[in-house]
Design a protein around this motif. Structure first.
Motif, PDB file in Angstrom:
ATOM      1  N   THR A 225       0.800  -1.320  -0.028  1.00  0.00           N
ATOM      2  CA  THR A 225      -0.082  -0.031  -0.062  1.00  0.00           C
ATOM      3  C   THR A 225       1.037   1.060   0.016  1.00  0.00           C
ATOM      4  O   THR A 225       1.925   1.513   0.435  1.00  0.00           O
ATOM      5  CB  THR A 225      -0.977   0.008   1.141  1.00  0.00           C
ATOM      6  OG1 THR A 225      -1.748   1.067   1.199  1.00  0.00           O
ATOM      7  CG2 THR A 225      -0.261   0.115   2.591  1.00  0.00           C
ATOM      8  N   ASP A 226       0.452   2.328  -0.650  1.00  0.00           N
ATOM      9  CA  ASP A 226       0.948   3.602  -0.688  1.00  0.00           C
ATOM     10  C   ASP A 226       0.621   4.534   0.341  1.00  0.00           C
ATOM     11  O   ASP A 226       1.101   5.841   0.792  1.00  0.00           O
ATOM     12  CB  ASP A 226       0.992   4.297  -2.045  1.00  0.00           C
ATOM     13  CG  ASP A 226       1.875   3.495  -3.125  1.00  0.00           C
ATOM     14  OD1 ASP A 226       2.918   3.195  -2.598  1.00  0.00           O
ATOM     15  OD2 ASP A 226       1.679   3.677  -4.433  1.00  0.00           O
ATOM     16  N   GLN A 228      -0.363   5.846   4.262  1.00  0.00           N
ATOM     17  CA  GLN A 228       0.505   5.983   5.232  1.00  0.00           C
ATOM     18  C   GLN A 228      -0.571   6.302   6.614  1.00  0.00           C
ATOM     19  O   GLN A 228      -0.531   7.516   7.168  1.00  0.00           O
ATOM     20  CB  GLN A 228       1.706   7.087   5.360  1.00  0.00           C
ATOM     21  CG  GLN A 228       2.626   6.412   4.454  1.00  0.00           C
ATOM     22  CD  GLN A 228       3.763   7.514   4.505  1.00  0.00           C
ATOM     23  OE1 GLN A 228       3.794   8.608   3.751  1.00  0.00           O
ATOM     24  NE2 GLN A 228       4.820   7.022   5.108  1.00  0.00           N
ATOM     25  N   SER A 259       3.827   2.413   7.584  1.00  0.00           N
ATOM     26  CA  SER A 259       4.489   2.333   6.248  1.00  0.00           C
ATOM     27  C   SER A 259       4.655   1.113   5.671  1.00  0.00           C
ATOM     28  O   SER A 259       5.110   0.188   6.488  1.00  0.00           O
ATOM     29  CB  SER A 259       5.593   3.090   6.254  1.00  0.00           C
ATOM     30  OG  SER A 259       6.525   3.026   4.913  1.00  0.00           O
ATOM     31  N   SER A 260       4.159   0.779   4.442  1.00  0.00           N
ATOM     32  CA  SER A 260       4.514  -0.488   3.976  1.00  0.00           C
ATOM     33  C   SER A 260       5.542  -1.225   3.741  1.00  0.00           C
ATOM     34  O   SER A 260       6.379  -0.170   3.679  1.00  0.00           O
ATOM     35  CB  SER A 260       3.669  -0.493   2.768  1.00  0.00           C
ATOM     36  OG  SER A 260       4.268   0.119   1.348  1.00  0.00           O
ATOM     37  N   ARG A 262       7.140  -2.522   0.945  1.00  0.00           N
ATOM     38  CA  ARG A 262       7.570  -1.769  -0.106  1.00  0.00           C
ATOM     39  C   ARG A 262       8.002  -0.320  -0.077  1.00  0.00           C
ATOM     40  O   ARG A 262       9.171   0.183  -0.417  1.00  0.00           O
ATOM     41  CB  ARG A 262       6.768  -1.857  -1.269  1.00  0.00           C
ATOM     42  CG  ARG A 262       7.181  -1.429  -2.529  1.00  0.00           C
ATOM     43  CD  ARG A 262       6.047  -1.370  -3.543  1.00  0.00           C
ATOM     44  NE  ARG A 262       6.798  -0.856  -4.966  1.00  0.00           N
ATOM     45  CZ  ARG A 262       6.773   0.096  -5.278  1.00  0.00           C
ATOM     46  NH1 ARG A 262       6.527   1.390  -4.518  1.00  0.00           N
ATOM     47  NH2 ARG A 262       7.128   0.539  -6.377  1.00  0.00           N
ATOM     48  N   ARG A 263       7.358   0.411   0.605  1.00  0.00           N
ATOM     49  CA  ARG A 263       7.525   2.008   0.680  1.00  0.00           C
ATOM     50  C   ARG A 263       8.704   2.123   1.430  1.00  0.00           C
ATOM     51  O   ARG A 263       9.774   2.901   1.277  1.00  0.00           O
ATOM     52  CB  ARG A 263       6.426   2.551   1.120  1.00  0.00           C
ATOM     53  CG  ARG A 263       6.536   4.043   1.423  1.00  0.00           C
ATOM     54  CD  ARG A 263       5.489   4.857   2.048  1.00  0.00           C
ATOM     55  NE  ARG A 263       5.294   6.196   2.011  1.00  0.00           N
ATOM     56  CZ  ARG A 263       5.109   7.132   1.165  1.00  0.00           C
ATOM     57  NH1 ARG A 263       4.298   6.473   0.090  1.00  0.00           N
ATOM     58  NH2 ARG A 263       5.128   8.106   0.882  1.00  0.00           N
ATOM     59  N   HIS A 264       8.944   1.316   2.592  1.00  0.00           N
ATOM     60  CA  HIS A 264      10.219   1.329   3.517  1.00  0.00           C
ATOM     61  C   HIS A 264      11.355   1.046   3.012  1.00  0.00           C
ATOM     62  O   HIS A 264      12.238   1.807   2.931  1.00  0.00           O
ATOM     63  CB  HIS A 264      10.167   0.716   4.760  1.00  0.00           C
ATOM     64  CG  HIS A 264      11.300   0.264   5.456  1.00  0.00           C
ATOM     65  ND1 HIS A 264      11.927   1.400   6.366  1.00  0.00           N
ATOM     66  CD2 HIS A 264      12.216  -0.680   5.479  1.00  0.00           C
ATOM     67  CE1 HIS A 264      12.961   0.910   6.783  1.00  0.00           C
ATOM     68  NE2 HIS A 264      13.213  -0.200   6.459  1.00  0.00           N
ATOM     69  N   HIS A 267      12.055   3.849  -0.180  1.00  0.00           N
ATOM     70  CA  HIS A 267      12.323   5.054   0.410  1.00  0.00           C
ATOM     71  C   HIS A 267      13.754   5.204   0.971  1.00  0.00           C
ATOM     72  O   HIS A 267      14.528   6.048   0.668  1.00  0.00           O
ATOM     73  CB  HIS A 267      11.434   5.428   1.341  1.00  0.00           C
ATOM     74  CG  HIS A 267      11.659   6.814   1.945  1.00  0.00           C
ATOM     75  ND1 HIS A 267      11.340   8.128   1.191  1.00  0.00           N
ATOM     76  CD2 HIS A 267      12.143   7.203   3.398  1.00  0.00           C
ATOM     77  CE1 HIS A 267      11.756   8.936   2.194  1.00  0.00           C
ATOM     78  NE2 HIS A 267      12.376   8.511   3.058  1.00  0.00           N
TER      79      HIS A 267
END
Length: 852
Positions: A225-226, A228, A259-260, A262-264, A267
């Motif tokens: 998910t994007d 937050q 924070s998902s 993937r996002r972590h 980023h």
């Protein structure tokens, strides 16, 4: 060789006191090859760079505007009474590559700028791109052919050539685990992982069931998910207790942000400045060739422009010798017939640019670098290759009347490559320049017109000129350690080679110029991997073998267990491909350690005492004194890195920086602690009459006597003395240590550790920066590791170390595409007889003894 009467003049130094120089005075000739010799740490560089070059730069900057001075990396005024007869100077110092892989052979040599201009002004534009010359409305300017600019970078991969993505499999290696058991391995450690888990509990996700049993929509949301969302967190409660707390509206511990995974990962990879962190998150990413630029890093419009049928990316992948052959007809005007309809200005631009390119390339070819490519990133180059690239730029500049100050130009060079270096130095001298060279290589020293031998020892035992004059005069100078190796055959150990205890079989190696290579490495012995610069030695040993073995041993943090990670390592990560196969006696190895010459610390707060660990028992000794116990001081009180015992004014630095606006900033002792780093209360505690600041000011030799009865400290100090570092101060900042000194600190740290099974030590050119006397001492320590049951594998050019090894693997026979093969292997005497090896004649000479 010149005589004193033939020199055009002299540079005279009076009262030099930089670093360990002892009010030194000396004169050296201009328009000559002057070599500064002496053991490591004797003061050679302090004289050549810290005094002569620093003074030349200071004088030059006096002639430029105050504003322009701010643009220079100023080295500061030297501590010297007078320097007379000094011409302008150019320094070529040792640097191990650029910080990132975006720096390349083309950028170091400025060739890339010319190539981009060539494509911009003389390239063939396809229909649809207005190539009308000059300056058509859609003509692509030079910046458009650089992957490092917004105008040229591929919009899909941002000029990287690869795209990174994550999958469920890459982030969840074991779906049988629960979230609480860290099934999602890509989440950060400590607070971050717990924060995510507690938020999921609040949202109704059961974190105690196997990952595979969670509903697929839930798994996808957690990973990809994007959003937050900010959710209440009830720490320490079970799944049911949390649900009840949410229903009752209990006050949460805090509001946490989810924070998902993937996002972590994405980023962190894009934004962190920590190489270690980037290395960790990269393990959860999948790299693939960019689908838009296909790895060429440029936008499609730029790749559509060609020259001689090649786009700029393909052009940059050619070996330099092929580039020169391709451009030579255009430079002579013979290639213009292919472009008969060109605008006259376009034809003129093509000829002028190709003439300049060919002239610059010819210098690189003469230095033996024709196997390199323009796109080759500088972190993949050896120090010797990088030094020759910089030297080529100076050779092409055709300066006259300049002093070139060079820092070990032979570092990282095979003896065969040193001959090309000597020819280049002779060209600079013949053009009317002076050469001041800090050097340990005996072949370079023998070619000098004038020698300045500094010593007799290192650190406080050095800093004096033992001899200054023509080389032959050094022969009978007592106290010179250089003379013993330069004029007398160095005795070599007659010990028979050790027998291997096992073998590692590495096969399927394909990287850079290595093509499906297979090689066997013996265990339980000292092995040297040799070959000309660029033959593939470091790629084979320090990259492929180290990476493959680290993976087999489960050293996920990377192959190096000593020293900090280098920021450039990750930037040059290899694209996905077939992994090498490692078989044989892998099970007999317990760990892999790479002992390199990277700094042991990036700030002055790191020093030898803290790195080796000997400062820990020293602080405990101070904490055990009666006064410290009475005051309740713990060992941490005696650390200058934490509050409590350190000076509050300088924060434990011992120095404060004074800004001088247009002049170089200077550092002065802290006016409160006077450089001691500690506050007055801490310095009231004494151990055997000495404060903690007094101990840090001691040399290793002095501390060895002082702590003779304190076994834990004495053991560390004894090892540091054995590797030849007795002259260093315990508190000497890590930033002041040379690469060779840093490597020996790491080696000493390993030597003092208790036995931990069978370790494979990998060293890449460990003799770089070492005097022959120090090489002899290093060889003894490597032999000590082998005798203790370990394996030592070195990439090496120094024949002094190679002849004392048990096994030699020679890679070659040439560099680049002409290398990448094992041309000989066996004992040193066996390899010395190999007919196709470029190493063999030099190894045979070393086995027979050197000197005259």
């Amino acid at each position: 060789m010149s005589t004193p009467a033939e020199f055009s003049g002299f540079v005279r130094v009076r009262g030099a006191r930089e670093h360990n120089l002892k009010d030194l005075s000396v004169q050296v000739p201009r328009d000559a090859l002057v070599v500064f010799t002496g053991v490591s740490g004797s003061g050679k560089s302090s004289l050549a760079f810290g005094t002569l070059y620093a003074e030349a730069q200071r004088r030059y900057l006096e002639s430029v505007s105050p504003y322009a001075r701010r643009l220079f990396n100023q080295v500061g005024a030297p501590d010297v009474d007078a320097v007379e007869g000094l011409p302008p100077a150019v320094a070529l110092q040792q640097q191990r590559g650029a910080p990132t892989a975006r720096s390349s052979v083309g950028s170091v040599t400025t060739l890339s700028n010319l190539v981009r201009m060539l494509y911009s002004r003389a390239g063939t534009y396809p229909p649809g791109l207005d190539g009308t010359y000059p300056n058509g409305p859609d003509i692509i300017y030079a910046e458009g052919f650089s992957p490092n600019t917004p105008e040229g970078a591929c919009p899909e991969c941002h000029g990287q050539g690869v795209v990174y993505e994550v999958t469920e499999a890459s982030m969840v290696p074991d779906p049988s685990l629960t979230i609480r058991e860290r099934a999602v391995a890509a989440w950060p450690q400590a607070w971050g992982g717990q924060n995510q888990r507690d938020i999921l509990v609040t949202r109704g996700v059961d974190v105690d069931v196997p990952w595979r049993d969670l509903p697929e929509p839930t798994r996808d949301w957690i990973l990809f998910t994007d959003e937050q969302p900010v959710e209440p967190v009830y720490r320490g409660r079970s799944f049911e207790e949390t649900r009840q707390a949410v229903e009752r509206g209990d006050e949460p511990n805090y509001m946490g942000t989810f924070s998902s995974a993937r996002r972590h990962v994405m980023h962190t990879f894009a934004n962190t400045e920590s190489a270690a962190m980037r290395r960790r998150v990269q393990a959860y990413m999948i790299a693939a060739e960019c689908p838009l630029c296909h790895g060429k890093r440029l936008r499609p419009e730029s790749l559509a422009v060609t020259f001689a049928g090649l786009d700029v990316a393909d052009f940059s992948r050619l070996p330099l010798k092929e580039v020169a052959a391709l451009l030579r007809p255009y430079a002579s005007g013979q290639g213009s017939g292919k472009h008969a309809q060109d605008h006259p200005a376009q034809a003129l631009a093509r000829q002028r640019l190709t003439e300049d390119l060919v002239a610059r390339l010819d210098v690189l070819l003469d230095l033996g670098l024709g196997y390199l490519q323009l796109e080759r990133s500088t972190p993949t180059l050896s120090p010797g290759e990088l030094q020759r690239l910089r030297l080529a730029t100076q050779l092409y500049s055709n300066l006259f009347g300049v002093v070139y100050v060079l820092d070990e130009p032979s570092a990282g060079l095979h003896p065969a490559d040193t001959e090309a270096l000597l020819a280049a130095l002779a060209s600079l001298k013949a053009a009317g320049n002076s050469l001041f060279v800090v050097e340990h290589d005996l072949d370079v020293i023998r070619q000098a017109d004038w020698l300045v031998d500094v010593g007799p020892g290192a650190g406080e035992q050095g800093g004096e000129v033992l001899y200054s004059g023509p080389p032959e005069g050094l022969r009978n100078v007592e106290g010179s350690q250089t003379a013993g190796y330069l004029f007398r055959a160095a005795p070599h150990e007659k010990r028979p080679p050790r027998a291997p205890s096992g073998w590692l079989e590495l096969s399927g190696v394909t990287r850079h110029n290595l093509r499906d290579l297979s090689v066997s490495f013996p265990l339980g012995v000292l092995t040297c991997v040799t070959g000309v610069s660029g033959s593939g030695k470091s790629t084979l040993v320090s990259q492929v073998l180290a990476e493959t073995l680290a993976a087999r041993l489960g050293q996920s943090g990377g192959p190096s267990e000593t020293g900090p990670a280098d920021e450039g390592d990750l930037e040059d990560a290899q694209p996905p491909g077939a992994a090498a196969s490692l078989e044989g006696d892998v099970g007999s190895l317990s760990r892999l350690v790479q002992v390199d010459q990277k700094p042991i610390g990036r700030t002055p707060r790191s020093n030898m005492a803290t790195y080796t660990g000997l400062f820990d028992p020293v602080r405990k000794l101070f904490a055990a004194t009666p006064l410290a116990r009475e005051r309740g001081y713990k060992p941490g009180r005696f650390s200058f890195n934490v509050k409590g015992g350190r000076c509050p004014h300088c924060q434990g630095e011992g120095w404060v920086m004074v800004e001088l606006l247009f002049l170089p900033s200077v550092y002065a002792p802290c006016p409160v602690c006077h450089g001691s780093r500690y506050n007055a209360e801490t310095l009231e505690v004494r151990y055997r009459g000495q404060t903690i600041a007094d101990v840090l000011a001691m040399t290793v030799d002095d501390a060895w006597d002082f702590f003779r009865d304190d076994a834990p400290v004495f053991r560390s100090l004894d090892t540091l003395r054995e590797v030849g570092l007795g002259y260093l101060r315990l508190g000497q900042p890590a930033t002041e240590l040379s690469g060779g000194e840093a490597q020996r600190v790491k080696l000493a740290t390993e030597l003092q550790r208790a036995g931990r099974g069978h370790t494979l030590y990998v060293l890449d050119e460990p003799t770089t920066g070492l005097h022959p006397a120090d090489v002899e001492r290093l060889a003894a320590q490597l032999a000590r590791l082998v005798d203790a049951g370990h394996t030592v594998l070195t990439v090496e050019h120094d024949m002094q170390l190679v002849v004392g090894s048990d096994w030699v693997i020679d890679v070659g026979p040439g560099a680049g595409d002409e290398g990448g093969r094992v041309v000989a292997q066996g004992t040193p005497r066996e390899v010395a007889q190999a007919p196709v090896s470029q190493t063999a004649p030099y190894l045979a000479q070393a086995l027979g003894g050197a000197g005259s």
